[in-house]
Motif scaffolding. Structure first.
Motif, PDB file in Angstrom:
ATOM      1  N   ARG A  21      41.595 137.018 153.952  1.00  0.00           N
ATOM      2  CA  ARG A  21      41.994 138.422 153.800  1.00  0.00           C
ATOM      3  C   ARG A  21      43.495 138.527 153.992  1.00  0.00           C
ATOM      4  O   ARG A  21      44.051 138.037 154.983  1.00  0.00           O
ATOM      5  CB  ARG A  21      41.259 139.320 154.791  1.00  0.00           C
ATOM      6  N   VAL A  22      44.164 139.157 153.014  1.00  0.00           N
ATOM      7  CA  VAL A  22      45.607 139.315 153.038  1.00  0.00           C
ATOM      8  C   VAL A  22      45.953 140.784 152.813  1.00  0.00           C
ATOM      9  O   VAL A  22      45.114 141.574 152.367  1.00  0.00           O
ATOM     10  CB  VAL A  22      46.283 138.442 151.953  1.00  0.00           C
ATOM     11  N   ALA A  23      47.179 141.133 153.133  1.00  0.00           N
ATOM     12  CA  ALA A  23      47.605 142.516 152.902  1.00  0.00           C
ATOM     13  C   ALA A  23      47.724 142.806 151.412  1.00  0.00           C
ATOM     14  O   ALA A  23      47.355 143.886 150.935  1.00  0.00           O
ATOM     15  CB  ALA A  23      48.932 142.788 153.608  1.00  0.00           C
ATOM     16  N   GLU A  24      48.255 141.822 150.664  1.00  0.00           N
ATOM     17  CA  GLU A  24      48.414 141.994 149.219  1.00  0.00           C
ATOM     18  C   GLU A  24      48.506 140.608 148.571  1.00  0.00           C
ATOM     19  O   GLU A  24      49.212 139.735 149.058  1.00  0.00           O
ATOM     20  CB  GLU A  24      49.691 142.789 148.911  1.00  0.00           C
ATOM     21  N   GLN A  25      47.769 140.432 147.479  1.00  0.00           N
ATOM     22  CA  GLN A  25      47.849 139.188 146.729  1.00  0.00           C
ATOM     23  C   GLN A  25      49.140 139.182 145.902  1.00  0.00           C
ATOM     24  O   GLN A  25      49.389 140.106 145.137  1.00  0.00           O
ATOM     25  CB  GLN A  25      46.647 139.059 145.799  1.00  0.00           C
ATOM     26  N   VAL A  31      52.120 134.072 151.273  1.00  0.00           N
ATOM     27  CA  VAL A  31      51.354 135.240 151.713  1.00  0.00           C
ATOM     28  C   VAL A  31      50.672 134.898 153.035  1.00  0.00           C
ATOM     29  O   VAL A  31      49.948 133.896 153.136  1.00  0.00           O
ATOM     30  CB  VAL A  31      50.299 135.644 150.655  1.00  0.00           C
ATOM     31  N   GLN A  34      45.589 137.227 157.076  1.00  0.00           N
ATOM     32  CA  GLN A  34      45.274 138.056 158.234  1.00  0.00           C
ATOM     33  C   GLN A  34      43.967 137.660 158.911  1.00  0.00           C
ATOM     34  O   GLN A  34      43.800 137.847 160.117  1.00  0.00           O
ATOM     35  CB  GLN A  34      45.200 139.529 157.808  1.00  0.00           C
ATOM     36  N   ASP A 100      42.150 141.400 149.187  1.00  0.00           N
ATOM     37  CA  ASP A 100      42.887 142.511 149.788  1.00  0.00           C
ATOM     38  C   ASP A 100      42.148 143.797 149.426  1.00  0.00           C
ATOM     39  O   ASP A 100      41.053 143.752 148.872  1.00  0.00           O
ATOM     40  CB  ASP A 100      44.352 142.531 149.335  1.00  0.00           C
ATOM     41  N   ASP A 101      42.723 144.920 149.767  1.00  0.00           N
ATOM     42  CA  ASP A 101      42.086 146.201 149.453  1.00  0.00           C
ATOM     43  C   ASP A 101      42.733 146.875 148.247  1.00  0.00           C
ATOM     44  O   ASP A 101      42.572 148.072 148.034  1.00  0.00           O
ATOM     45  CB  ASP A 101      42.158 147.143 150.664  1.00  0.00           C
ATOM     46  N   PRO A 105      39.350 140.387 144.004  1.00  0.00           N
ATOM     47  CA  PRO A 105      39.645 139.129 144.688  1.00  0.00           C
ATOM     48  C   PRO A 105      40.017 138.015 143.717  1.00  0.00           C
ATOM     49  O   PRO A 105      39.545 137.963 142.581  1.00  0.00           O
ATOM     50  CB  PRO A 105      38.320 138.804 145.402  1.00  0.00           C
ATOM     51  N   ASN A 247      34.518 144.617 148.355  1.00  0.00           N
ATOM     52  CA  ASN A 247      34.630 143.237 147.884  1.00  0.00           C
ATOM     53  C   ASN A 247      33.431 142.907 147.000  1.00  0.00           C
ATOM     54  O   ASN A 247      32.313 142.769 147.497  1.00  0.00           O
ATOM     55  CB  ASN A 247      34.673 142.296 149.097  1.00  0.00           C
TER      56      ASN A 247
END
Length: 319
Positions: A21-25, A31, A34, A100-101, A105, A247
């Protein structure tokens, strides 16, 4: 409705699923991750985990090898999923999902290694031993590179000889091999159905798969829902639950689990499609593939854009 008999969920090409899980791809940049989640994976493993959450008796069957195979074995035990493991000299592969949100993915999927004939023989023998009359055998996911098409036929034949019904969710030549083996249900996604048959429309693809020997074809269309074509060439369209975000990794596997759970209880094809749509939507809300929260199913069913929600499971759930 009848009690659901045991389901055997076969993963010919299992994996350790790693979710970052990352803030932004961002392509081409460093990167920071998280959160890291490692779980036993592969499409059949995801199906088994969802069925277990729904209270359906299920055993996960897969070849495993090397340190990553040990992780699959330990992870299934930790999750409380009954498993039968076929030892293999081939290292079990890894897949990575970067989530990310903000966007869909990014999935990185290793191909897996070629399984020797002895491993395939033991896998087919395990299907013959574990399959039960009126139960289901679900074969999900890719076959390892270099696998002869006849191996899919062997899996289907072993299950049917034991009196089980068979659902296959695969792609390419393996999908066609399952159809020619007389599989009860084929469950590809839209792209897989088109690619395997060389057609340009889903109706034509389904027609080709039915002509090849499949009993029913159920195509997952992602956010557009599911469509089924039966042996008499009837078509059933089931829209997805609206307004569900999260997701989508593994949502198709969860839909397969919902479909099999419903069919195992004797549901009509229409009710089974509705339950599949609901279970797939529940998976989108989960943080990783292969998970659903049974407590959200009723609320999602109430939102279905159809005339009536499916009769959802009432059996005791296992975690």
């Amino acid at each position: 409705m009848t009690a659901v008999q045991r389901v055997v969920a076969v993963t010919p090409n299992p994996a350790v699923d790693v979710t970052y899980r990352v803030a932004e791809q961002r392509l081409g940049e460093t990167v920071r991750v998280q959160e890291v989640i490692r779980r036993p994976g592969g499409k059949g493993v995801n199906v088994a985990r969802v069925l277990a959450a729904l209270g359906v008796p299920v055993v996960a069957l897969q070849p495993v090898g090397g340190p990553t195979g040990d992780l699959v074995s330990a992870g299934l035990a930790q999750l409380g999923v009954e498993a039968v493991l076929v030892p293999s000299p081939v290292e079990t592969r890894t897949t990575v999902a970067v989530v990310d949100d903000l966007s869909h993915p990014t999935l990185l999927s290793e191909p897996g290694g070629h399984q020797p004939p002895a491993v395939w023989d033991r896998l087919v023998a395990a299907v013959a031993r574990l399959a039960v009359p009126r139960g289901w055998v679900v074969v999900s996911g890719s076959l390892p590179p270099g696998t002869p098409d006849g191996r899919m036929h062997d899996l289907v034949a072993a299950a049917r000889d034991a009196g089980s019904r068979v659902l296959v969710d695969s792609s390419g030549p393996a999908l066609l091999a399952a159809a020619s083996a007389g599989v009860d249900v084929l469950g590809p996604n839209a792209a897989e159905a088109l690619e395997a048959t060389g057609t340009t429309g889903l109706d034509a693809a389904a027609e080709a798969l039915l002509d090849a020997g499949a009993g029913t074809v159920v195509v997952s269309r992602g956010g557009d829902g599911l469509t089924a074509w039966t042996a008499d060439r009837s078509r059933l369209d089931q829209p997805a639950v609206p307004g569900v975000t999260g997701n989508p990794t593994g949502a198709g596997d969860a839909a397969t689990a919902g479909l099999v759970a419903a069919l195992g209880r004797g549901a009509t094809p229409a009710d089974a499609l509705r339950e599949a749509a609901v279970t797939g939507a529940a998976a989108v809300l989960a943080p990783v593939a292969g998970e659903v929260d049974p407590d959200v199913l009723a609320g999602l069913a109430d939102r279905l854009p159809t005339s009536g929600a499916p009769p959802l499971p009432t059996t005791p759930r296992t975690r």
